[in-house]
Design a protein around this motif. Structure first.
Motif, PDB file in Angstrom:
ATOM      1  N   HIS A 185     -50.101 -24.637  20.244  1.00 24.07           N
ATOM      2  CA  HIS A 185     -49.605 -24.847  18.883  1.00 24.07           C
ATOM      3  C   HIS A 185     -48.800 -23.640  18.445  1.00 24.07           C
ATOM      4  O   HIS A 185     -48.796 -22.609  19.109  1.00 24.07           O
ATOM      5  N   GLY A 202     -48.421 -31.559  12.305  1.00 21.55           N
ATOM      6  CA  GLY A 202     -48.563 -32.993  12.561  1.00 21.55           C
ATOM      7  C   GLY A 202     -48.881 -33.311  14.009  1.00 21.55           C
ATOM      8  O   GLY A 202     -48.757 -34.456  14.443  1.00 21.55           O
ATOM      9  N   GLY A 203     -49.267 -32.298  14.776  1.00 16.03           N
ATOM     10  CA  GLY A 203     -49.620 -32.519  16.173  1.00 16.03           C
ATOM     11  C   GLY A 203     -49.460 -31.254  16.989  1.00 16.03           C
ATOM     12  O   GLY A 203     -49.213 -30.171  16.451  1.00 16.03           O
ATOM     13  N   CYS A 204     -49.596 -31.412  18.294  1.00 19.16           N
ATOM     14  CA  CYS A 204     -49.500 -30.273  19.202  1.00 19.16           C
ATOM     15  C   CYS A 204     -49.413 -30.811  20.626  1.00 19.16           C
ATOM     16  O   CYS A 204     -49.337 -32.017  20.841  1.00 19.16           O
ATOM     17  N   GLU A 205     -49.448 -29.903  21.565  1.00 23.53           N
ATOM     18  CA  GLU A 205     -49.604 -30.283  22.960  1.00 23.53           C
ATOM     19  C   GLU A 205     -51.009 -29.910  23.374  1.00 23.53           C
ATOM     20  O   GLU A 205     -51.496 -28.829  23.034  1.00 23.53           O
ATOM     21  N   ARG A 245     -48.768 -34.717  24.776  1.00 23.50           N
ATOM     22  CA  ARG A 245     -48.322 -34.585  23.383  1.00 23.50           C
ATOM     23  C   ARG A 245     -49.230 -35.464  22.519  1.00 23.50           C
ATOM     24  O   ARG A 245     -49.418 -36.649  22.808  1.00 23.50           O
ATOM     25  N   GLY A 276     -50.445 -36.384  18.305  1.00 27.82           N
ATOM     26  CA  GLY A 276     -50.039 -36.310  16.908  1.00 27.82           C
ATOM     27  C   GLY A 276     -51.028 -37.030  16.017  1.00 27.82           C
ATOM     28  O   GLY A 276     -52.114 -37.420  16.453  1.00 27.82           O
ATOM     29  N   ARG A 277     -50.623 -37.202  14.778  1.00 27.97           N
ATOM     30  CA  ARG A 277     -51.470 -37.830  13.756  1.00 27.97           C
ATOM     31  C   ARG A 277     -52.865 -37.213  13.723  1.00 27.97           C
ATOM     32  O   ARG A 277     -53.873 -37.928  13.822  1.00 27.97           O
ATOM     33  N   MET A 304     -56.879 -36.892  17.514  1.00 26.84           N
ATOM     34  CA  MET A 304     -55.425 -36.876  17.690  1.00 26.84           C
ATOM     35  C   MET A 304     -55.033 -38.021  18.607  1.00 26.84           C
ATOM     36  O   MET A 304     -55.730 -38.319  19.566  1.00 26.84           O
ATOM     37  N   ILE A 332     -49.046 -39.424  21.924  1.00 25.19           N
ATOM     38  CA  ILE A 332     -47.729 -39.950  21.545  1.00 25.19           C
ATOM     39  C   ILE A 332     -46.729 -39.762  22.655  1.00 25.19           C
ATOM     40  O   ILE A 332     -46.963 -39.055  23.599  1.00 25.19           O
TER      41      ILE A 332
END
Length: 110
Positions: free
Chosen positions: A19, A61-64, A73, A75-76, A107, A110
């Motif tokens: 992040h 809104g997300g990360c790896e 990946r 998100g949400r 999470m 995506i």
């Protein structure tokens, strides 16, 4: 554990959240424990939801998420309070109950 084993897919995995800092923009890597959850991952917030890495992921809104050496990946992000720890495998659920962890970061892939 075999990848085609349903229990193996739910078992706790050693992961890392990649992040960026909300203010600094600096790249960070934070080790976490997570499990496959629906169409993504659930990460136990063992130090609570007020950690900087959680705030960074929520703000972005997300990360790896690095899972078994592969980058995914996600998100949400959603912080979920679950005193029953339903998303965790039985052994992990018991340990989390013993140490009082009931907050999770869900999470979606995506």
């Amino acid at each position: 554990m075999r990848d085609d084993d349903p229990l193996a897919r739910r078992a706790s995995v050693s992961s890392a959240v990649h992040h960026k800092g909300r203010r600094s923009g600096r790249a960070y890597e934070t080790p976490v424990g997570g499990v496959r959850w629906q169409d993504g991952y659930a990460v136990a917030l063992t130090y609570g939801p007020d950690r900087d890495w959680v705030k960074n992921v929520m703000a972005a809104g997300g990360c790896e998420l690095e899972v078994r050496g592969k980058m995914v990946r996600v998100g949400r992000p959603e912080i979920v309070h679950d005193p029953d720890r339903d998303d965790m495998p039985p052994g992990v659920r018991q340990i989390l109950r013993l140490i009082g962890v009931a907050d999770f970061l869900h999470m979606t892939k995506i």
